[in-house]
Design an enzyme around this catalytic site. Sequence first.
Site, short mmCIF file in Angstrom:
data_model
loop_
_atom_site.label_atom_id
_atom_site.label_comp_id
_atom_site.label_asym_id
_atom_site.label_seq_id
_atom_site.Cartn_x
_atom_site.Cartn_y
_atom_site.Cartn_z
NE ARG A 9 -3.63 -2.18 2.38
CZ ARG A 9 -4.81 -2.13 1.78
NH1 ARG A 9 -5.27 -0.99 1.31
NH2 ARG A 9 -5.54 -3.21 1.66
CB THR A 57 -1.89 -5.81 5.33
OG1 THR A 57 -2.70 -6.03 4.17
CG2 THR A 57 -2.25 -6.81 6.40
CB ALA A 58 -6.33 -2.46 5.03
CB SER A 59 -6.82 -7.98 4.05
OG SER A 59 -6.05 -8.51 5.10
CG HIS A 60 -10.64 -7.93 1.48
ND1 HIS A 60 -10.31 -8.60 2.64
CD2 HIS A 60 -11.88 -7.42 1.65
CE1 HIS A 60 -11.34 -8.52 3.47
NE2 HIS A 60 -12.30 -7.82 2.89
#
Length: 142
Positions: A9, A57-60
């Site tokens: 990101r 992370t915020a994944s998806h």
Amino acid sequence: MVAVGRDARTSGEMVDHLVVGTLMGCGVDVIELGQATTPTVELAVIHFKAEGGLILTASHNPAQWNALKLLNSKGEFLSDSDGKQVLSIAESGKLPFVEVHELGKVIRSESFTEKHIDMVLALPLVDVNAIKAARFKVVVDA
């Protein structure tokens, strides 16, 4: 010691600096993994015998989001009670910052992703020659 890795990101590097600096300010040594998958950070916690891990992370979720995934010393996600304890410390506003001579150190291990791949390929159930012989065509949706 805490292992820290992040996804790709745009905000990842900035959040990484904040997290690593805060841990160092609390006297915690940090294993800096750079960009790394969740399983890579989980494995690094075990490999380095770290007290825990953080995955940025915020994944998806959308690109403007970011978050922390917290791991225990087994490279597993925190239990409900451990998570509540972390929240309690954060909400108290009383982080245990240390004196300058006790600051944590950073140990860079940005090649751990390659180590993780090597460890997978070395597993007895992975037949590298059979995989190569199959000549798979692989599509990646990044």
